[in-house]
Design a protein around this motif. Sequence first.
Motif, PDB file in Angstrom:
ATOM      1  N   TYR A 141      -3.557  -2.661   7.604  1.00  0.00           N
ATOM      2  CA  TYR A 141      -2.270  -3.118   7.972  1.00  0.00           C
ATOM      3  C   TYR A 141      -2.237  -3.831   9.517  1.00  0.00           C
ATOM      4  O   TYR A 141      -1.514  -4.935   9.390  1.00  0.00           O
ATOM      5  CB  TYR A 141      -1.387  -1.843   7.997  1.00  0.00           C
ATOM      6  CG  TYR A 141       0.103  -2.249   8.663  1.00  0.00           C
ATOM      7  CD1 TYR A 141       0.829  -3.030   8.070  1.00  0.00           C
ATOM      8  CD2 TYR A 141       0.295  -1.553   9.713  1.00  0.00           C
ATOM      9  CE1 TYR A 141       2.134  -3.069   8.521  1.00  0.00           C
ATOM     10  CE2 TYR A 141       1.429  -1.514  10.405  1.00  0.00           C
ATOM     11  CZ  TYR A 141       2.461  -2.325   9.787  1.00  0.00           C
ATOM     12  OH  TYR A 141       3.968  -2.550  10.305  1.00  0.00           O
ATOM     13  N   GLY A 193       5.368  -0.241   1.324  1.00  0.00           N
ATOM     14  CA  GLY A 193       4.397   0.961   1.694  1.00  0.00           C
ATOM     15  C   GLY A 193       5.509   1.912   2.796  1.00  0.00           C
ATOM     16  O   GLY A 193       6.085   1.619   3.341  1.00  0.00           O
ATOM     17  N   ASN A 216       0.799  -1.297  -0.074  1.00  0.00           N
ATOM     18  CA  ASN A 216       0.029   0.214  -0.117  1.00  0.00           C
ATOM     19  C   ASN A 216       0.827   1.071   0.051  1.00  0.00           C
ATOM     20  O   ASN A 216       2.134   1.147   0.251  1.00  0.00           O
ATOM     21  CB  ASN A 216      -1.079  -0.098   1.189  1.00  0.00           C
ATOM     22  CG  ASN A 216      -2.097  -0.775   1.054  1.00  0.00           C
ATOM     23  OD1 ASN A 216      -2.893  -0.421   0.125  1.00  0.00           O
ATOM     24  ND2 ASN A 216      -2.453  -1.733   1.669  1.00  0.00           N
ATOM     25  N   ARG A 217       0.376   2.605  -0.407  1.00  0.00           N
ATOM     26  CA  ARG A 217       1.069   3.634  -0.367  1.00  0.00           C
ATOM     27  C   ARG A 217       1.743   3.822   1.105  1.00  0.00           C
ATOM     28  O   ARG A 217       2.807   4.082   1.094  1.00  0.00           O
ATOM     29  CB  ARG A 217       0.341   4.740  -0.850  1.00  0.00           C
ATOM     30  CG  ARG A 217       1.031   6.176  -1.162  1.00  0.00           C
ATOM     31  CD  ARG A 217      -0.085   7.190  -1.075  1.00  0.00           C
ATOM     32  NE  ARG A 217      -1.049   7.036  -2.275  1.00  0.00           N
ATOM     33  CZ  ARG A 217      -2.082   7.638  -2.506  1.00  0.00           C
ATOM     34  NH1 ARG A 217      -2.243   8.871  -1.590  1.00  0.00           N
ATOM     35  NH2 ARG A 217      -2.664   7.328  -3.667  1.00  0.00           N
ATOM     36  N   ARG A 233      -6.219   0.597   5.178  1.00  0.00           N
ATOM     37  CA  ARG A 233      -5.863  -0.368   4.064  1.00  0.00           C
ATOM     38  C   ARG A 233      -5.358  -1.847   5.135  1.00  0.00           C
ATOM     39  O   ARG A 233      -4.684  -2.660   4.428  1.00  0.00           O
ATOM     40  CB  ARG A 233      -4.529   0.247   3.539  1.00  0.00           C
ATOM     41  CG  ARG A 233      -4.754   1.242   2.530  1.00  0.00           C
ATOM     42  CD  ARG A 233      -6.043   0.990   1.589  1.00  0.00           C
ATOM     43  NE  ARG A 233      -6.126   1.961   0.571  1.00  0.00           N
ATOM     44  CZ  ARG A 233      -7.103   2.106  -0.188  1.00  0.00           C
ATOM     45  NH1 ARG A 233      -8.163   1.312   0.235  1.00  0.00           N
ATOM     46  NH2 ARG A 233      -6.915   3.299  -1.257  1.00  0.00           N
ATOM     47  N   ARG A 270       8.788   2.399   0.438  1.00  0.00           N
ATOM     48  CA  ARG A 270       8.026   2.699  -1.010  1.00  0.00           C
ATOM     49  C   ARG A 270       9.236   2.523  -1.781  1.00  0.00           C
ATOM     50  O   ARG A 270      10.414   2.708  -1.777  1.00  0.00           O
ATOM     51  CB  ARG A 270       7.915   4.316  -1.085  1.00  0.00           C
ATOM     52  CG  ARG A 270       6.585   4.664  -0.143  1.00  0.00           C
ATOM     53  CD  ARG A 270       6.133   5.977  -0.331  1.00  0.00           C
ATOM     54  NE  ARG A 270       5.109   6.494   0.540  1.00  0.00           N
ATOM     55  CZ  ARG A 270       4.749   7.610   0.574  1.00  0.00           C
ATOM     56  NH1 ARG A 270       5.156   8.754   0.078  1.00  0.00           N
ATOM     57  NH2 ARG A 270       3.682   7.692   1.325  1.00  0.00           N
ATOM     58  N   THR A 286      -8.635  -3.309   2.630  1.00  0.00           N
ATOM     59  CA  THR A 286      -9.136  -2.008   2.593  1.00  0.00           C
ATOM     60  C   THR A 286     -10.432  -2.068   3.247  1.00  0.00           C
ATOM     61  O   THR A 286     -11.341  -2.729   3.201  1.00  0.00           O
ATOM     62  CB  THR A 286      -9.232  -1.487   1.285  1.00  0.00           C
ATOM     63  OG1 THR A 286      -9.753  -0.056   1.243  1.00  0.00           O
ATOM     64  CG2 THR A 286     -10.393  -2.357   0.469  1.00  0.00           C
ATOM     65  N   SER A 344      -3.185  -1.443  -7.089  1.00  0.00           N
ATOM     66  CA  SER A 344      -2.224  -2.352  -6.626  1.00  0.00           C
ATOM     67  C   SER A 344      -3.084  -3.657  -6.635  1.00  0.00           C
ATOM     68  O   SER A 344      -2.139  -4.613  -6.966  1.00  0.00           O
ATOM     69  CB  SER A 344      -1.443  -2.011  -5.187  1.00  0.00           C
ATOM     70  OG  SER A 344      -2.302  -2.294  -4.331  1.00  0.00           O
ATOM     71  N   TYR A 369      -4.594  -8.379   0.206  1.00  0.00           N
ATOM     72  CA  TYR A 369      -5.228  -6.835   0.013  1.00  0.00           C
ATOM     73  C   TYR A 369      -6.183  -6.597   0.983  1.00  0.00           C
ATOM     74  O   TYR A 369      -7.373  -7.277   0.800  1.00  0.00           O
ATOM     75  CB  TYR A 369      -5.501  -6.567  -1.507  1.00  0.00           C
ATOM     76  CG  TYR A 369      -5.966  -5.435  -1.677  1.00  0.00           C
ATOM     77  CD1 TYR A 369      -5.125  -4.202  -1.466  1.00  0.00           C
ATOM     78  CD2 TYR A 369      -7.521  -5.072  -1.917  1.00  0.00           C
ATOM     79  CE1 TYR A 369      -5.778  -2.660  -1.626  1.00  0.00           C
ATOM     80  CE2 TYR A 369      -7.924  -3.823  -2.001  1.00  0.00           C
ATOM     81  CZ  TYR A 369      -7.130  -2.716  -1.751  1.00  0.00           C
ATOM     82  OH  TYR A 369      -7.656  -1.274  -1.806  1.00  0.00           O
ATOM     83  N   SER A 400      -2.314   8.170   4.605  1.00  0.00           N
ATOM     84  CA  SER A 400      -2.766   8.701   3.535  1.00  0.00           C
ATOM     85  C   SER A 400      -4.333   9.053   3.887  1.00  0.00           C
ATOM     86  O   SER A 400      -4.726   9.975   3.392  1.00  0.00           O
ATOM     87  CB  SER A 400      -2.688   7.746   2.387  1.00  0.00           C
ATOM     88  OG  SER A 400      -1.510   7.682   1.948  1.00  0.00           O
ATOM     89  N   SER A 405      -7.578   0.308  -4.565  1.00  0.00           N
ATOM     90  CA  SER A 405      -5.977   0.657  -4.972  1.00  0.00           C
ATOM     91  C   SER A 405      -5.717  -0.157  -6.203  1.00  0.00           C
ATOM     92  O   SER A 405      -6.344  -1.109  -6.407  1.00  0.00           O
ATOM     93  CB  SER A 405      -5.084  -0.116  -3.904  1.00  0.00           C
ATOM     94  OG  SER A 405      -5.569   0.595  -2.693  1.00  0.00           O
TER      95      SER A 405
END
Length: 408
Positions: free
Chosen positions: A230, A253, A221-222, A228, A290, A310, A318, A308, A258, A316
Amino acid sequence: MKILFVHQNFPGQFLRLAPALEARGHECRALTDSGNTRSSPIPVWRYKHSPEKVDPAATRLGRNYTTMSDRGVTTARAALQLRQREGYVPDVILGHSGWGETLFLKEVWPEAKLLVYAEFYYRGRGADVGFDPEFGAPNFDQVMIAQGRTAHLGQALAHADKGLSPTLWQASTYPPALRAMIDVIFDGVDTDAMAPNPEAQLTLPNGQTLRAGDEVLTFVNRNLEPYRGYHIFMRALPAVLAARPNAQVVIIGGDEVSYGPAPKSGNWKEQFLAEVRDQIDPARVHFLGRVPYPQFTAALQISRVHAYLTYPFVLSWSMLEAMAAGCMVVGSNVPPVAEVLRDGDNGKLVDFFDVQGWNAALIEALANPKAHAPLRAAARRTVQERYDLNRICLPKLIELVESLGPRA
Protein backbone atom coordinates in the motif's frame (compact mmCIF):
# COMPACT_ATOMS: atom_id res chain seq x y z
CA MET A 1 -17.77 -40.52 3.52
CA LYS A 2 -17.94 -38.44 6.66
CA ILE A 3 -15.81 -35.36 6.06
CA LEU A 4 -14.97 -32.84 8.76
CA PHE A 5 -13.68 -29.36 7.92
CA VAL A 6 -11.73 -27.55 10.65
CA HIS A 7 -11.09 -23.82 10.34
CA GLN A 8 -11.39 -21.09 12.98
CA ASN A 9 -12.95 -18.80 10.36
CA PHE A 10 -14.87 -21.42 8.36
CA PRO A 11 -15.60 -21.61 5.47
CA GLY A 12 -12.36 -19.78 4.61
CA GLN A 13 -10.63 -21.61 1.76
CA PHE A 14 -13.32 -24.32 1.82
CA LEU A 15 -16.26 -22.13 0.74
CA ARG A 16 -16.81 -23.97 -2.55
CA LEU A 17 -15.29 -27.36 -1.69
CA ALA A 18 -17.50 -28.23 1.29
CA PRO A 19 -20.88 -27.91 -0.49
CA ALA A 20 -19.47 -29.58 -3.61
CA LEU A 21 -18.49 -32.63 -1.59
CA GLU A 22 -21.85 -32.66 0.14
CA ALA A 23 -23.57 -32.52 -3.24
CA ARG A 24 -21.69 -35.70 -4.16
CA GLY A 25 -23.37 -37.51 -1.27
CA HIS A 26 -20.76 -37.12 1.44
CA GLU A 27 -21.77 -36.16 4.98
CA CYS A 28 -19.95 -32.87 5.55
CA ARG A 29 -19.62 -31.05 8.86
CA ALA A 30 -17.41 -28.21 10.10
CA LEU A 31 -15.77 -27.38 13.43
CA THR A 32 -15.05 -23.70 14.00
CA ASP A 33 -14.51 -21.05 16.66
CA SER A 34 -17.62 -19.88 18.51
CA GLY A 35 -16.70 -16.30 17.67
CA ASN A 36 -16.89 -16.97 13.94
CA THR A 37 -19.97 -15.18 12.60
CA ARG A 38 -19.61 -16.14 8.94
CA SER A 39 -22.47 -18.13 7.43
CA SER A 40 -21.75 -21.74 6.66
CA PRO A 41 -22.75 -23.81 3.63
CA ILE A 42 -22.80 -26.98 5.79
CA PRO A 43 -23.77 -27.84 9.41
CA VAL A 44 -21.31 -26.52 11.98
CA TRP A 45 -20.11 -27.45 15.45
CA ARG A 46 -18.40 -24.74 17.49
CA TYR A 47 -15.71 -24.77 20.12
CA LYS A 48 -15.17 -21.97 22.63
CA HIS A 49 -11.56 -20.90 22.90
CA SER A 50 -10.60 -18.62 25.79
CA PRO A 51 -6.80 -18.61 25.77
CA GLU A 52 -4.74 -17.52 28.71
CA LYS A 53 -2.57 -14.50 28.08
CA VAL A 54 0.92 -15.54 27.01
CA ASP A 55 3.87 -14.01 28.86
CA PRO A 56 6.50 -13.27 26.17
CA ALA A 57 9.26 -13.07 28.77
CA ALA A 58 8.48 -16.55 30.02
CA THR A 59 7.78 -18.23 26.70
CA ARG A 60 10.30 -16.30 24.56
CA LEU A 61 10.51 -17.89 21.08
CA GLY A 62 8.01 -20.50 22.15
CA ARG A 63 5.20 -17.98 22.54
CA ASN A 64 3.82 -18.62 19.05
CA TYR A 65 3.76 -22.37 19.64
CA THR A 66 2.15 -21.81 23.02
CA THR A 67 -0.62 -19.77 21.40
CA MET A 68 -1.21 -22.19 18.54
CA SER A 69 -0.99 -25.37 20.58
CA ASP A 70 -3.42 -23.94 23.14
CA ARG A 71 -5.98 -23.59 20.36
CA GLY A 72 -5.08 -27.08 19.21
CA VAL A 73 -5.83 -28.43 22.69
CA THR A 74 -9.20 -26.63 22.75
CA THR A 75 -10.07 -28.04 19.32
CA ALA A 76 -9.01 -31.55 20.31
CA ARG A 77 -11.14 -31.44 23.46
CA ALA A 78 -14.13 -30.38 21.40
CA ALA A 79 -13.40 -33.23 19.01
CA LEU A 80 -13.18 -35.69 21.90
CA GLN A 81 -16.63 -34.61 23.08
CA LEU A 82 -18.01 -35.20 19.59
CA ARG A 83 -16.59 -38.71 19.65
CA GLN A 84 -17.68 -39.57 23.17
CA ARG A 85 -21.12 -37.94 23.23
CA GLU A 86 -22.22 -38.35 19.62
CA GLY A 87 -20.09 -41.22 18.44
CA TYR A 88 -18.85 -39.05 15.59
CA VAL A 89 -15.84 -40.41 13.69
CA PRO A 90 -14.93 -38.76 10.38
CA ASP A 91 -13.32 -40.63 7.51
CA VAL A 92 -11.42 -37.55 6.36
CA ILE A 93 -10.48 -34.35 8.21
CA LEU A 94 -9.56 -31.30 6.15
CA GLY A 95 -8.20 -28.46 8.29
CA HIS A 96 -6.12 -25.32 8.03
CA SER A 97 -2.84 -25.76 9.88
CA GLY A 98 -2.21 -22.05 10.41
CA TRP A 99 -3.77 -21.67 13.87
CA GLY A 100 -2.87 -25.00 15.44
CA GLU A 101 -6.35 -26.50 15.23
CA THR A 102 -5.27 -29.74 13.57
CA LEU A 103 -2.32 -30.50 15.88
CA PHE A 104 -3.95 -33.15 18.07
CA LEU A 105 -6.93 -34.35 16.04
CA LYS A 106 -5.18 -37.61 15.17
CA GLU A 107 -5.04 -38.36 18.90
CA VAL A 108 -8.84 -38.22 18.95
CA TRP A 109 -9.48 -39.87 15.60
CA PRO A 110 -6.43 -42.02 14.73
CA GLU A 111 -8.47 -43.92 12.14
CA ALA A 112 -9.29 -40.75 10.16
CA LYS A 113 -7.17 -39.44 7.30
CA LEU A 114 -5.95 -35.90 7.91
CA LEU A 115 -5.42 -33.45 5.06
CA VAL A 116 -3.95 -30.11 6.17
CA TYR A 117 -4.11 -26.89 4.22
CA ALA A 118 -0.43 -25.94 4.21
CA GLU A 119 -0.67 -22.30 3.22
CA PHE A 120 2.76 -20.97 4.14
CA TYR A 121 5.87 -22.05 6.07
CA TYR A 122 7.65 -19.07 7.61
CA ARG A 123 11.25 -18.48 6.64
CA GLY A 124 13.99 -16.46 8.25
CA ARG A 125 15.35 -15.59 4.82
CA GLY A 126 14.04 -15.53 1.28
CA ALA A 127 10.41 -14.61 1.93
CA ASP A 128 8.59 -11.85 3.81
CA VAL A 129 10.94 -11.50 6.80
CA GLY A 130 13.40 -8.66 6.23
CA PHE A 131 12.09 -8.05 2.71
CA ASP A 132 11.20 -4.40 3.29
CA PRO A 133 14.04 -2.56 5.08
CA GLU A 134 11.86 0.51 5.56
CA PHE A 135 10.28 -1.22 8.54
CA GLY A 136 13.46 -2.42 10.18
CA ALA A 137 16.75 -3.73 8.87
CA PRO A 138 16.91 -7.54 8.65
CA ASN A 139 18.60 -9.00 11.70
CA PHE A 140 19.34 -12.40 13.16
CA ASP A 141 16.67 -12.06 15.82
CA GLN A 142 14.04 -11.83 13.08
CA VAL A 143 15.43 -14.99 11.50
CA MET A 144 15.14 -16.91 14.74
CA ILE A 145 11.65 -15.59 15.46
CA ALA A 146 10.49 -16.63 11.98
CA GLN A 147 11.91 -20.11 12.39
CA GLY A 148 10.29 -20.34 15.80
CA ARG A 149 6.93 -19.63 14.18
CA THR A 150 7.19 -22.80 12.09
CA ALA A 151 7.06 -25.25 15.00
CA HIS A 152 3.32 -25.85 14.85
CA LEU A 153 3.27 -25.80 11.05
CA GLY A 154 5.88 -28.53 10.81
CA GLN A 155 4.19 -30.60 13.50
CA ALA A 156 0.81 -30.24 11.81
CA LEU A 157 2.06 -31.60 8.50
CA ALA A 158 4.28 -34.28 10.05
CA HIS A 159 1.23 -35.77 11.80
CA ALA A 160 -1.02 -35.48 8.74
CA ASP A 161 -1.51 -37.90 5.87
CA LYS A 162 -1.32 -35.25 3.18
CA GLY A 163 -0.84 -31.53 2.66
CA LEU A 164 -2.46 -29.07 0.27
CA SER A 165 -1.03 -25.75 -0.93
CA PRO A 166 -2.60 -23.30 -3.39
CA THR A 167 0.58 -22.38 -5.32
CA LEU A 168 3.92 -23.94 -6.15
CA TRP A 169 5.82 -21.15 -4.45
CA GLN A 170 3.85 -21.44 -1.21
CA ALA A 171 4.47 -25.18 -1.21
CA SER A 172 8.17 -24.54 -1.83
CA THR A 173 8.47 -22.64 1.45
CA TYR A 174 8.22 -25.99 3.28
CA PRO A 175 11.38 -28.07 3.92
CA PRO A 176 11.93 -30.79 1.28
CA ALA A 177 10.81 -33.66 3.52
CA LEU A 178 7.48 -31.92 4.18
CA ARG A 179 7.17 -30.53 0.65
CA ALA A 180 7.03 -34.13 -0.59
CA MET A 181 3.72 -34.55 1.26
CA ILE A 182 2.04 -31.56 -0.40
CA ASP A 183 -0.23 -31.50 -3.45
CA VAL A 184 -0.54 -28.11 -5.17
CA ILE A 185 -4.09 -27.16 -6.18
CA PHE A 186 -5.35 -23.59 -6.20
CA ASP A 187 -8.66 -22.82 -4.46
CA GLY A 188 -10.15 -21.78 -7.79
CA VAL A 189 -11.72 -18.72 -9.42
CA ASP A 190 -15.26 -18.83 -10.80
CA THR A 191 -14.45 -17.44 -14.23
CA ASP A 192 -18.10 -17.58 -15.27
CA ALA A 193 -19.02 -15.09 -12.54
CA MET A 194 -15.76 -13.13 -12.58
CA ALA A 195 -15.65 -12.17 -16.24
CA PRO A 196 -15.41 -9.03 -18.36
CA ASN A 197 -18.66 -7.07 -18.49
CA PRO A 198 -18.86 -4.08 -20.86
CA GLU A 199 -22.04 -2.99 -19.09
CA ALA A 200 -20.47 -2.96 -15.61
CA GLN A 201 -20.74 0.15 -13.48
CA LEU A 202 -19.78 1.14 -9.96
CA THR A 203 -21.44 3.90 -7.96
CA LEU A 204 -19.03 5.58 -5.55
CA PRO A 205 -19.88 6.94 -2.07
CA ASN A 206 -19.96 10.47 -3.50
CA GLY A 207 -22.67 9.44 -5.98
CA GLN A 208 -20.38 9.40 -9.00
CA THR A 209 -20.78 6.38 -11.30
CA LEU A 210 -17.81 4.78 -13.06
CA ARG A 211 -18.35 2.51 -16.04
CA ALA A 212 -16.42 -0.05 -18.03
CA GLY A 213 -14.26 1.88 -20.47
CA ASP A 214 -13.58 4.74 -18.07
CA GLU A 215 -10.01 5.45 -17.04
CA VAL A 216 -9.98 3.62 -13.72
CA LEU A 217 -7.04 2.38 -11.66
CA THR A 218 -7.88 -0.18 -8.95
CA PHE A 219 -6.06 -1.41 -5.87
CA VAL A 220 -7.58 -4.11 -3.67
CA ASN A 221 -6.58 -5.90 -0.49
CA ARG A 222 -8.26 -7.15 2.66
CA ASN A 223 -6.42 -4.42 4.57
CA LEU A 224 -4.30 -1.51 3.35
CA GLU A 225 -0.86 -2.29 4.75
CA PRO A 226 2.84 -2.55 3.82
CA TYR A 227 2.77 -6.35 3.31
CA ARG A 228 0.52 -5.69 0.33
CA GLY A 229 2.48 -2.71 -0.95
CA TYR A 230 0.00 0.00 0.00
CA HIS A 231 2.82 2.43 0.83
CA ILE A 232 4.47 1.95 -2.58
CA PHE A 233 1.16 2.33 -4.41
CA MET A 234 0.33 5.56 -2.61
CA ARG A 235 3.75 7.00 -3.39
CA ALA A 236 3.19 6.27 -7.07
CA LEU A 237 -0.19 8.02 -7.20
CA PRO A 238 0.93 11.69 -7.39
CA ALA A 239 2.83 11.18 -10.65
CA VAL A 240 0.12 8.93 -12.10
CA LEU A 241 -2.67 11.41 -11.35
CA ALA A 242 -0.61 14.32 -12.67
CA ALA A 243 0.08 12.51 -15.95
CA ARG A 244 -3.49 11.22 -16.34
CA PRO A 245 -5.86 14.07 -15.40
CA ASN A 246 -8.98 12.01 -16.16
CA ALA A 247 -7.97 8.95 -14.18
CA GLN A 248 -10.02 7.81 -11.19
CA VAL A 249 -8.52 5.63 -8.49
CA VAL A 250 -10.63 3.05 -6.63
CA ILE A 251 -9.07 1.59 -3.47
CA ILE A 252 -10.75 -1.30 -1.67
CA GLY A 253 -9.59 -2.56 1.74
CA GLY A 254 -9.92 -2.10 5.47
CA ASP A 255 -7.71 -0.12 7.81
CA GLU A 256 -6.77 -2.97 10.15
CA VAL A 257 -3.67 -5.21 10.04
CA SER A 258 -3.74 -8.67 8.48
CA TYR A 259 0.01 -9.26 8.26
CA GLY A 260 3.07 -7.79 9.88
CA PRO A 261 3.28 -5.21 12.67
CA ALA A 262 0.81 -2.45 13.34
CA PRO A 263 1.97 1.17 13.09
CA LYS A 264 3.06 2.88 16.30
CA SER A 265 -0.10 4.98 16.17
CA GLY A 266 -3.18 5.25 13.98
CA ASN A 267 -3.38 2.96 10.97
CA TRP A 268 -1.36 2.35 7.84
CA LYS A 269 -4.09 3.71 5.57
CA GLU A 270 -4.02 7.19 7.09
CA GLN A 271 -0.25 7.21 7.62
CA PHE A 272 0.58 6.77 3.93
CA LEU A 273 -2.36 8.85 2.74
CA ALA A 274 -1.02 11.72 4.87
CA GLU A 275 2.36 11.33 3.18
CA VAL A 276 0.91 12.25 -0.24
CA ARG A 277 -2.30 14.07 0.66
CA ASP A 278 -1.11 17.47 -0.58
CA GLN A 279 0.07 15.94 -3.88
CA ILE A 280 -3.15 14.23 -5.00
CA ASP A 281 -6.67 15.30 -5.86
CA PRO A 282 -8.89 13.70 -3.19
CA ALA A 283 -11.89 13.95 -5.52
CA ARG A 284 -10.23 11.38 -7.78
CA VAL A 285 -9.03 8.90 -5.11
CA HIS A 286 -11.90 6.86 -3.71
CA PHE A 287 -11.49 4.72 -0.58
CA LEU A 288 -14.37 2.25 -0.46
CA GLY A 289 -13.26 0.25 2.60
CA ARG A 290 -14.39 -3.37 2.55
CA VAL A 291 -17.21 -4.00 0.12
CA PRO A 292 -19.70 -6.80 -0.69
CA TYR A 293 -18.58 -9.24 -3.35
CA PRO A 294 -20.87 -7.87 -6.13
CA GLN A 295 -19.36 -4.41 -5.62
CA PHE A 296 -15.85 -5.88 -5.63
CA THR A 297 -16.67 -7.69 -8.88
CA ALA A 298 -17.97 -4.50 -10.47
CA ALA A 299 -14.82 -2.62 -9.45
CA LEU A 300 -12.65 -5.14 -11.28
CA GLN A 301 -14.93 -5.15 -14.32
CA ILE A 302 -14.64 -1.38 -14.75
CA SER A 303 -10.89 -1.34 -14.08
CA ARG A 304 -8.58 -0.31 -16.90
CA VAL A 305 -5.51 -1.12 -14.81
CA HIS A 306 -5.21 -3.12 -11.61
CA ALA A 307 -2.16 -2.71 -9.36
CA TYR A 308 -1.22 -5.70 -7.18
CA LEU A 309 1.73 -5.54 -4.82
CA THR A 310 2.83 -7.99 -2.18
CA TYR A 311 5.86 -9.09 -0.22
CA PRO A 312 7.02 -12.65 -1.03
CA PHE A 313 4.08 -14.09 0.87
CA VAL A 314 0.69 -15.74 0.41
CA LEU A 315 -0.77 -14.86 -2.99
CA SER A 316 -4.09 -13.00 -2.81
CA TRP A 317 -7.16 -14.41 -4.54
CA SER A 318 -7.90 -10.87 -5.74
CA MET A 319 -5.01 -10.87 -8.21
CA LEU A 320 -6.33 -13.92 -10.04
CA GLU A 321 -9.87 -12.58 -9.85
CA ALA A 322 -8.66 -9.35 -11.45
CA MET A 323 -7.05 -11.37 -14.24
CA ALA A 324 -10.26 -13.37 -14.71
CA ALA A 325 -12.21 -10.10 -15.00
CA GLY A 326 -9.94 -9.12 -17.88
CA CYS A 327 -7.92 -6.49 -16.03
CA MET A 328 -4.55 -5.27 -17.17
CA VAL A 329 -2.65 -6.32 -14.07
CA VAL A 330 0.60 -4.65 -13.04
CA GLY A 331 2.14 -6.77 -10.30
CA SER A 332 5.19 -6.72 -8.06
CA ASN A 333 8.01 -8.91 -9.35
CA VAL A 334 8.20 -11.38 -6.47
CA PRO A 335 8.04 -15.20 -6.79
CA PRO A 336 4.39 -15.78 -5.80
CA VAL A 337 3.22 -13.18 -8.34
CA ALA A 338 5.64 -14.19 -11.10
CA GLU A 339 4.35 -17.77 -10.85
CA VAL A 340 1.10 -16.54 -12.41
CA LEU A 341 1.84 -13.17 -14.04
CA ARG A 342 4.36 -13.23 -16.89
CA ASP A 343 5.81 -9.88 -17.91
CA GLY A 344 4.75 -8.86 -21.39
CA ASP A 345 2.63 -11.98 -21.84
CA ASN A 346 -0.40 -11.65 -19.55
CA GLY A 347 0.52 -8.58 -17.54
CA LYS A 348 3.36 -6.39 -16.38
CA LEU A 349 5.87 -7.00 -13.57
CA VAL A 350 7.58 -4.16 -11.69
CA ASP A 351 10.16 -4.28 -8.91
CA PHE A 352 8.27 -3.92 -5.64
CA PHE A 353 10.29 -0.91 -4.43
CA ASP A 354 10.65 0.93 -7.76
CA VAL A 355 8.19 3.80 -7.36
CA GLN A 356 9.27 5.40 -10.64
CA GLY A 357 8.83 2.05 -12.36
CA TRP A 358 5.29 1.86 -10.98
CA ASN A 359 4.64 5.39 -12.18
CA ALA A 360 5.72 4.53 -15.71
CA ALA A 361 3.89 1.18 -15.90
CA LEU A 362 0.59 2.50 -14.54
CA ILE A 363 0.66 5.64 -16.70
CA GLU A 364 1.43 3.63 -19.83
CA ALA A 365 -1.34 1.12 -19.17
CA LEU A 366 -3.89 3.84 -18.44
CA ALA A 367 -2.91 5.80 -21.52
CA ASN A 368 -2.99 2.94 -24.04
CA PRO A 369 -5.81 0.51 -23.29
CA LYS A 370 -6.01 -0.82 -26.86
CA ALA A 371 -2.31 -1.71 -26.89
CA HIS A 372 -2.78 -3.75 -23.73
CA ALA A 373 -5.90 -5.59 -24.87
CA PRO A 374 -3.91 -8.75 -25.80
CA LEU A 375 -2.43 -8.89 -22.28
CA ARG A 376 -5.86 -8.52 -20.73
CA ALA A 377 -7.19 -11.38 -22.85
CA ALA A 378 -4.15 -13.51 -22.02
CA ALA A 379 -4.62 -12.81 -18.31
CA ARG A 380 -8.16 -14.17 -18.45
CA ARG A 381 -7.03 -17.22 -20.45
CA THR A 382 -4.38 -17.96 -17.84
CA VAL A 383 -6.96 -18.18 -15.10
CA GLN A 384 -9.39 -20.15 -17.26
CA GLU A 385 -6.73 -22.67 -18.25
CA ARG A 386 -4.98 -23.10 -14.89
CA TYR A 387 -7.14 -21.81 -12.05
CA ASP A 388 -10.78 -22.16 -13.10
CA LEU A 389 -12.92 -23.25 -10.15
CA ASN A 390 -15.51 -25.52 -11.71
CA ARG A 391 -13.51 -26.99 -14.59
CA ILE A 392 -10.07 -27.47 -13.04
CA CYS A 393 -9.54 -26.75 -9.35
CA LEU A 394 -12.71 -28.10 -7.78
CA PRO A 395 -12.54 -31.46 -9.61
CA LYS A 396 -8.90 -31.85 -8.52
CA LEU A 397 -9.72 -30.94 -4.92
CA ILE A 398 -12.63 -33.37 -4.84
CA GLU A 399 -10.44 -36.11 -6.29
CA LEU A 400 -7.78 -35.49 -3.65
CA VAL A 401 -10.22 -35.61 -0.73
CA GLU A 402 -12.01 -38.69 -2.05
CA SER A 403 -8.69 -40.47 -2.63
CA LEU A 404 -8.10 -40.38 1.13
CA GLY A 405 -11.38 -42.05 2.02
CA PRO A 406 -11.97 -45.73 2.70
CA ARG A 407 -12.01 -47.96 -0.34
CA ALA A 408 -15.29 -49.71 -1.14
